[in-house]
Design a protein around this motif. Structure first.
Motif, PDB file in Angstrom:
ATOM      1  N   GLU A  76       0.851  -1.193   0.000  1.00 38.16           N
ATOM      2  CA  GLU A  76       0.000   0.000   0.000  1.00 38.16           C
ATOM      3  C   GLU A  76       0.887   1.244   0.000  1.00 38.16           C
ATOM      4  N   VAL A  77       0.659   2.150  -0.955  1.00 37.26           N
ATOM      5  CA  VAL A  77       1.418   3.405  -1.041  1.00 37.26           C
ATOM      6  C   VAL A  77       0.457   4.559  -0.783  1.00 37.26           C
ATOM      7  N   VAL A  78       0.768   5.338   0.251  1.00 34.25           N
ATOM      8  CA  VAL A  78      -0.003   6.534   0.580  1.00 34.25           C
ATOM      9  C   VAL A  78       0.833   7.728   0.141  1.00 34.25           C
ATOM     10  N   MET A  79       0.250   8.607  -0.648  1.00 35.04           N
ATOM     11  CA  MET A  79       0.991   9.748  -1.175  1.00 35.04           C
ATOM     12  C   MET A  79       1.248  10.767  -0.065  1.00 35.04           C
ATOM     13  N   GLN A  80       2.514  11.177   0.075  1.00 34.62           N
ATOM     14  CA  GLN A  80       2.931  12.093   1.126  1.00 34.62           C
ATOM     15  C   GLN A  80       3.068  13.531   0.638  1.00 34.62           C
ATOM     16  N   VAL A  81       3.095  13.738  -0.678  1.00 38.43           N
ATOM     17  CA  VAL A  81       3.262  15.082  -1.238  1.00 38.43           C
ATOM     18  C   VAL A  81       1.958  15.533  -1.874  1.00 38.43           C
ATOM     19  N   LYS A  82       1.827  16.839  -2.045  1.00 45.32           N
ATOM     20  CA  LYS A  82       0.635  17.394  -2.690  1.00 45.32           C
ATOM     21  C   LYS A  82       1.075  18.448  -3.699  1.00 45.32           C
ATOM     22  N   VAL A  83       0.188  18.828  -4.573  1.00 42.72           N
ATOM     23  CA  VAL A  83       0.477  19.831  -5.594  1.00 42.72           C
ATOM     24  C   VAL A  83       0.895  21.131  -4.905  1.00 42.72           C
ATOM     25  N   GLY A  84       1.982  21.720  -5.396  1.00 38.50           N
ATOM     26  CA  GLY A  84       2.487  22.970  -4.844  1.00 38.50           C
ATOM     27  C   GLY A  84       3.640  22.798  -3.882  1.00 38.50           C
ATOM     28  N   ASP A  85       3.893  21.568  -3.400  1.00 40.59           N
ATOM     29  CA  ASP A  85       5.025  21.332  -2.499  1.00 40.59           C
ATOM     30  C   ASP A  85       6.338  21.531  -3.240  1.00 40.59           C
ATOM     31  N   LYS A  86       7.338  22.098  -2.554  1.00 38.80           N
ATOM     32  CA  LYS A  86       8.697  22.147  -3.077  1.00 38.80           C
ATOM     33  C   LYS A  86       9.424  20.931  -2.527  1.00 38.80           C
ATOM     34  N   VAL A  87      10.077  20.189  -3.421  1.00 36.81           N
ATOM     35  CA  VAL A  87      10.727  18.950  -3.018  1.00 36.81           C
ATOM     36  C   VAL A  87      12.162  18.901  -3.530  1.00 36.81           C
ATOM     37  N   LEU A  88      12.983  18.086  -2.859  1.00 39.17           N
ATOM     38  CA  LEU A  88      14.346  17.818  -3.293  1.00 39.17           C
ATOM     39  C   LEU A  88      14.391  16.437  -3.925  1.00 39.17           C
ATOM     40  N   LEU A  89      15.035  16.340  -5.082  1.00 43.14           N
ATOM     41  CA  LEU A  89      15.140  15.070  -5.807  1.00 43.14           C
ATOM     42  C   LEU A  89      16.580  14.605  -5.843  1.00 43.14           C
ATOM     43  N   SER A  90      16.752  13.303  -6.038  1.00 42.55           N
ATOM     44  CA  SER A  90      18.091  12.815  -6.325  1.00 42.55           C
ATOM     45  C   SER A  90      18.452  13.268  -7.740  1.00 42.55           C
ATOM     46  N   LYS A  91      19.717  13.457  -8.010  1.00 46.86           N
ATOM     47  CA  LYS A  91      20.187  14.152  -9.207  1.00 46.86           C
ATOM     48  C   LYS A  91      19.717  13.562 -10.533  1.00 46.86           C
ATOM     49  N   TYR A  92      19.764  12.250 -10.686  1.00 46.14           N
ATOM     50  CA  TYR A  92      19.451  11.649 -11.989  1.00 46.14           C
ATOM     51  C   TYR A  92      18.167  10.835 -11.960  1.00 46.14           C
ATOM     52  N   SER A  93      17.209  11.220 -11.140  1.00 45.20           N
ATOM     53  CA  SER A  93      15.981  10.435 -11.031  1.00 45.20           C
ATOM     54  C   SER A  93      14.928  10.885 -12.042  1.00 45.20           C
ATOM     55  N   GLY A  94      14.024   9.987 -12.362  1.00 47.49           N
ATOM     56  CA  GLY A  94      12.873  10.332 -13.172  1.00 47.49           C
ATOM     57  C   GLY A  94      13.070  10.303 -14.670  1.00 47.49           C
ATOM     58  N   THR A  95      11.972  10.588 -15.354  1.00 51.05           N
ATOM     59  CA  THR A  95      11.932  10.646 -16.807  1.00 51.05           C
ATOM     60  C   THR A  95      11.513  12.049 -17.213  1.00 51.05           C
ATOM     61  N   GLU A  96      12.312  12.690 -18.038  1.00 52.29           N
ATOM     62  CA  GLU A  96      12.006  14.052 -18.470  1.00 52.29           C
ATOM     63  C   GLU A  96      11.083  14.012 -19.687  1.00 52.29           C
ATOM     64  N   VAL A  97      10.032  14.845 -19.648  1.00 48.71           N
ATOM     65  CA  VAL A  97       9.088  14.949 -20.757  1.00 48.71           C
ATOM     66  C   VAL A  97       8.850  16.420 -21.059  1.00 48.71           C
ATOM     67  N   LYS A  98       8.457  16.699 -22.301  1.00 50.11           N
ATOM     68  CA  LYS A  98       8.159  18.067 -22.709  1.00 50.11           C
ATOM     69  C   LYS A  98       6.726  18.109 -23.213  1.00 50.11           C
ATOM     70  N   VAL A  99       5.908  18.975 -22.597  1.00 47.58           N
ATOM     71  CA  VAL A  99       4.505  19.118 -22.977  1.00 47.58           C
ATOM     72  C   VAL A  99       4.233  20.596 -23.189  1.00 47.58           C
ATOM     73  N   GLU A 100       3.822  20.940 -24.401  1.00 52.82           N
ATOM     74  CA  GLU A 100       3.497  22.327 -24.748  1.00 52.82           C
ATOM     75  C   GLU A 100       4.617  23.293 -24.339  1.00 52.82           C
ATOM     76  N   ASP A 101       5.838  23.012 -24.738  1.00 53.86           N
ATOM     77  CA  ASP A 101       7.020  23.839 -24.513  1.00 53.86           C
ATOM     78  C   ASP A 101       7.415  23.980 -23.046  1.00 53.86           C
ATOM     79  N   LYS A 102       6.899  23.147 -22.157  1.00 47.31           N
ATOM     80  CA  LYS A 102       7.313  23.134 -20.759  1.00 47.31           C
ATOM     81  C   LYS A 102       7.938  21.780 -20.469  1.00 47.31           C
ATOM     82  N   GLU A 103       9.010  21.799 -19.681  1.00 44.64           N
ATOM     83  CA  GLU A 103       9.688  20.554 -19.342  1.00 44.64           C
ATOM     84  C   GLU A 103       9.282  20.099 -17.941  1.00 44.64           C
ATOM     85  N   TYR A 104       8.922  18.825 -17.847  1.00 45.42           N
ATOM     86  CA  TYR A 104       8.527  18.220 -16.583  1.00 45.42           C
ATOM     87  C   TYR A 104       9.351  16.963 -16.363  1.00 45.42           C
ATOM     88  N   THR A 105       9.376  16.497 -15.114  1.00 44.94           N
ATOM     89  CA  THR A 105      10.005  15.232 -14.784  1.00 44.94           C
ATOM     90  C   THR A 105       8.976  14.377 -14.066  1.00 44.94           C
TER      91      THR A 105
END
Length: 94
Positions: free
Chosen positions: A53-82
């Motif tokens: 069971e995974v309970v989400m601990q973050v919510k929209v608007g939170d500032k978070v710290l990530l590990s340097k090379y984590s995630g998948t980068e995507v580009k949607v409508e000229d904005k970059e997200y991870t």
């Protein structure tokens, strides 16, 4: 177009990278580091992931710290997200 993450995924947007050093020198685009501090844009619903069971601990608007090379980068409508797993978030910045 919006991004709606599934399960334990989180969509984050990187904060702007530093363009100048503390001494005032301008950095080229290649010399700028990927920002480790991001803002949460969208959060998946959580649920059962890999039999746990995974309970989400973050919510929209939170500032978070990530590990340097984590995630998948995507580009949607000229904005970059991870898109990352919640477990790749190191901390919430308050």
């Amino acid at each position: 177009m919006t991004i709606k993450p599934l399960f334990d995924k989180v969509v984050v947007e990187g904060l702007k990278a530093e363009e100048r050093t503390k001494s005032g020198l301008y950095l080229t685009q290649a010399a700028q580091e990927k920002p480790a501090t991001c803002v949460v844009v969208a959060v998946g619903p959580g649920g059962i992931v890999d039999g746990k069971e995974v309970v989400m601990q973050v919510k929209v608007g939170d500032k978070v710290l990530l590990s340097k090379y984590s995630g998948t980068e995507v580009k949607v409508e000229d904005k970059e997200y991870t898109i990352i797993r919640q477990s790749d978030i190191l901390a919430i910045v308050e």
